[in-house]
Scaffold this motif. Sequence first.
Motif, short mmCIF file in Angstrom:
data_model
loop_
_atom_site.label_atom_id
_atom_site.label_comp_id
_atom_site.label_asym_id
_atom_site.label_seq_id
_atom_site.Cartn_x
_atom_site.Cartn_y
_atom_site.Cartn_z
N PHE A 1 -3.86 3.68 7.59
CA PHE A 1 -3.43 4.94 8.19
C PHE A 1 -2.73 5.87 7.20
CE2 PHE A 1 -0.47 7.57 10.79
CZ PHE A 1 -1.44 8.34 11.41
N ALA A 2 -1.93 5.31 6.29
CA ALA A 2 -1.16 6.17 5.39
C ALA A 2 -0.99 5.50 4.03
CB ALA A 2 0.21 6.48 6.00
N GLU A 3 -0.52 6.29 3.09
CA GLU A 3 -0.34 5.82 1.72
C GLU A 3 1.13 5.47 1.50
OE1 GLU A 3 -1.82 4.86 -2.00
OE2 GLU A 3 -3.03 5.97 -0.56
N HIS A 4 1.46 4.20 1.64
CA HIS A 4 2.81 3.75 1.25
C HIS A 4 2.82 2.25 1.01
CE1 HIS A 4 3.88 2.27 5.30
NE2 HIS A 4 3.46 3.41 5.79
N GLY A 5 3.87 1.79 0.35
CA GLY A 5 3.91 0.44 -0.20
C GLY A 5 3.62 -0.68 0.76
N SER A 6 4.22 -0.64 1.95
CA SER A 6 4.05 -1.77 2.87
C SER A 6 2.60 -1.89 3.35
CB SER A 6 4.99 -1.63 4.07
OG SER A 6 4.77 -0.42 4.75
N LEU A 7 1.96 -0.75 3.60
CA LEU A 7 0.57 -0.79 4.04
C LEU A 7 -0.36 -1.17 2.88
CD1 LEU A 7 0.26 2.25 6.49
CD2 LEU A 7 1.17 -0.05 6.88
N ASP A 8 -0.03 -0.72 1.68
CA ASP A 8 -0.79 -1.15 0.50
C ASP A 8 -0.70 -2.67 0.33
OD1 ASP A 8 -1.35 1.50 -0.02
OD2 ASP A 8 0.18 1.73 -1.56
N ASN A 9 0.50 -3.20 0.55
CA ASN A 9 0.70 -4.66 0.45
C ASN A 9 -0.09 -5.41 1.51
OD1 ASN A 9 2.35 -4.37 -1.73
ND2 ASN A 9 4.26 -4.75 -0.65
N CYS A 10 -0.18 -4.83 2.70
CA CYS A 10 -0.99 -5.44 3.76
C CYS A 10 -2.44 -5.55 3.32
CB CYS A 10 -0.92 -4.59 5.04
SG CYS A 10 0.45 -5.01 6.11
N ARG A 11 -2.95 -4.47 2.73
CA ARG A 11 -4.34 -4.47 2.28
C ARG A 11 -4.56 -5.53 1.20
NH1 ARG A 11 -4.50 0.29 0.21
NH2 ARG A 11 -4.72 -0.17 -1.99
N GLU A 12 -3.64 -5.59 0.24
CA GLU A 12 -3.73 -6.58 -0.83
C GLU A 12 -3.70 -8.00 -0.26
OE1 GLU A 12 -0.85 -8.33 -4.36
OE2 GLU A 12 -0.61 -6.23 -3.79
N GLY A 13 -2.77 -8.25 0.65
CA GLY A 13 -2.66 -9.57 1.26
C GLY A 13 -3.88 -9.93 2.09
N PHE A 14 -4.43 -8.95 2.79
CA PHE A 14 -5.63 -9.18 3.61
C PHE A 14 -6.78 -9.69 2.76
CE2 PHE A 14 -9.62 -7.54 5.43
CZ PHE A 14 -9.61 -8.18 6.66
N LEU A 15 -7.00 -9.06 1.62
CA LEU A 15 -8.08 -9.49 0.73
C LEU A 15 -7.78 -10.87 0.14
CD1 LEU A 15 -8.81 -6.08 -1.05
CD2 LEU A 15 -10.27 -7.28 0.60
N GLN A 16 -6.50 -11.15 -0.13
CA GLN A 16 -6.14 -12.47 -0.63
C GLN A 16 -6.40 -13.54 0.43
OE1 GLN A 16 -2.14 -12.68 -2.22
NE2 GLN A 16 -2.39 -10.81 -3.42
#
Length: 362
Positions: free
Chosen positions: A67-82
Amino acid sequence: MKKSMKTLLLAALAAAALSGCASNPAPEKTTEAASSQASSEAQSTEKSAESKTETEGASYTVGIAQFAEHGSLDNCREGFLQGLAEEGIEEGKNLTVLFGNAQADGGTASQIITDFTSKKADLICAIATPIAQAAYGATKNSELPVIFTAVTDPVAAALANADGTPVGEITGTSDKLPVEKQLEMIRTLLPDAKTIGILYSTSEVNSETAIKEYKAAAPAYGFEIVEGPVTSTADIPLAADSILEKVDCLNNLTDNTVVSSLPVILDKAAKKNIPVFGSEVEQVKIGCLASIGLDYVDLGKQTGKMAAKVLKGEAKASEINFEVIKEAAFYGNAKVAENLGITLPAELTDTAAEIFTDIAQK
């Protein structure tokens, strides 16, 4: 007579030998059983190998809508792929990733979901409440599964039933805030504070839910909550100026609209020497004083593993209740504390997940 006796003796011995063979056929049967067992095991191994080959040979297309560009959501995306990779689904091998960031715009969020469906994604990962709602709205009459993450209250967002069961082919993980632990931490750091300001977007149901919880719990810790509602990022500068005149500190939520403008808020608060508390580690990194927060990479991993089950056909999204991550920890920023003239007490730092010694640039 002797010859007759000899003949009878030989006949008796022959009969005994035949009787022994007939009563002890075990070696032949054992051989047959072993042969049968070996054949069965070979068939089982063959089927297992075929199943493994089918899984390894499968390829998947996943649309990640943020939804937006910020650290916590970026981390969610990174963790999801992991999380997917840990389950054998890895980009560049058997996974194609489609990605779209709505930049906190509802119309763009809907366009991203439409694009994913037109490209025949096998699954959509929706990061944050508004885009999870958009994803479910666009897919609820289809079999396309949606796995959400960073959704504070899936029930209030109409993404789950009151008992936690899915409303359709949608499930995921919640980042519900540990409100009382956060208030307890603020009281420990600011023993004389009376008012806590909270900026939030009126269009995000996750923030509306969090505000209600904070207002209900605050009196028990001697606080009054001062609300600062906004409708868009354009409202943030004036809203921040206004609320900073009324409060002893600010407390940030996981509000996507507000977090996108957090550097602006932090700059204004620093000029007035007013502490700002975060809701997760990334906010503390860039200048919030402290937080009892979640690790959003871990949240994403948990979500990725749920998605892997759905992609592999082990379960349907409609068969998996949403999950809540429970491991909240203390994060502090020693540099911010020094700038504010505040000492981080040992009762918090001794059990901290991390203490930062500088302010990261956004």
